[in-house]
Design a protein around this motif. Structure first.
Motif, short mmCIF file in Angstrom:
data_model
loop_
_atom_site.label_atom_id
_atom_site.label_comp_id
_atom_site.label_asym_id
_atom_site.label_seq_id
_atom_site.Cartn_x
_atom_site.Cartn_y
_atom_site.Cartn_z
N ILE A 17 35.16 75.41 30.74
CA ILE A 17 34.14 74.44 31.12
C ILE A 17 34.80 73.23 31.78
O ILE A 17 35.66 72.59 31.18
CB ILE A 17 33.33 73.98 29.89
N PRO A 18 34.41 72.92 33.02
CA PRO A 18 34.98 71.74 33.68
C PRO A 18 34.33 70.46 33.16
O PRO A 18 33.26 70.51 32.54
CB PRO A 18 34.64 71.96 35.16
N PHE A 19 34.95 69.33 33.42
CA PHE A 19 34.40 68.02 33.06
C PHE A 19 34.09 67.93 31.57
O PHE A 19 33.02 67.49 31.17
CB PHE A 19 33.15 67.69 33.90
N GLY A 20 35.03 68.35 30.75
CA GLY A 20 34.83 68.42 29.31
C GLY A 20 34.95 67.11 28.57
O GLY A 20 34.99 67.11 27.35
N MET A 73 27.28 75.39 35.96
CA MET A 73 26.64 74.17 36.43
C MET A 73 27.70 73.14 36.81
O MET A 73 27.67 72.58 37.90
CB MET A 73 25.69 73.61 35.34
N GLY A 74 28.66 72.92 35.93
CA GLY A 74 29.69 71.92 36.18
C GLY A 74 30.55 72.23 37.39
O GLY A 74 30.96 71.32 38.11
N ALA A 75 30.80 73.49 37.63
CA ALA A 75 31.66 73.89 38.75
C ALA A 75 31.05 73.58 40.10
O ALA A 75 31.77 73.45 41.10
CB ALA A 75 31.99 75.37 38.66
N HIS A 76 29.73 73.43 40.16
CA HIS A 76 29.06 73.28 41.45
C HIS A 76 28.11 72.08 41.52
O HIS A 76 27.33 71.98 42.46
CB HIS A 76 28.28 74.56 41.77
#
Length: 141
Positions: A17-20, A73-76
């Motif tokens: 998960i990005p932006f954790g 969602m976070g990736a884009h």
């Protein structure tokens, strides 16, 4: 549709998960919870002068499907407007409910096709998109 609900790609996304990290000064922050399973996703957003997402922070406490959806969602999400996020949320909701044949116009969403018959899992898949759309709308006010 006999594809496994939890496949290698779902598990890979759930683990990446990005932006954790939460943002210290978001323009808006929204938490969404699934009443069915207790999954919870908090999305913090900063939007630029053009109304596009410029910074993201997330706290994800969800099952593998909720984590994978948060990852996609976070990736884009960076560079997207509130209207684009609302459209993705609405398309995802319609697709999961069987009201739309094609997956949402968001990269990678077809991975959730095995979850379509599992209505109890839909809320967790929607959490990140619901939180992001609501946060972007609040931030743009």
């Amino acid at each position: 549709m006999n594809a496994p609900l939890y496949n290698t790609e779902i598990l890979r996304l759930a683990a990446s998960i990005p932006f954790g990290e939460r943002l210290s000064a978001p323009d808006a922050s929204v938490e969404k919870r699934s009443p069915v399973c207790g999954s919870r996703v908090t999305v913090d957003l900063v939007v630029d002068a053009a109304g596009k997402v410029s910074e993201v922070g997330m706290l994800v406490r969800a099952c593998a499907l909720g984590q994978a959806s948060s990852s996609l969602m976070g990736a884009h999400v960076v560079g997207r407007s509130a209207a684009e996020l609302a459209q993705a949320r609405d398309q995802l909701t319609a697709w999961l409910a069987g009201e739309r044949d094609a997956p949402p116009d968001w990269p990678g969403m077809e991975i959730f096709a095995p979850a379509l018959p599992h209505r109890g899992r839909h809320a967790s898949i929607r959490l990140a998109f619901e939180a992001a759309a609501e946060a972007a709308e609040q931030a743009g006010r």
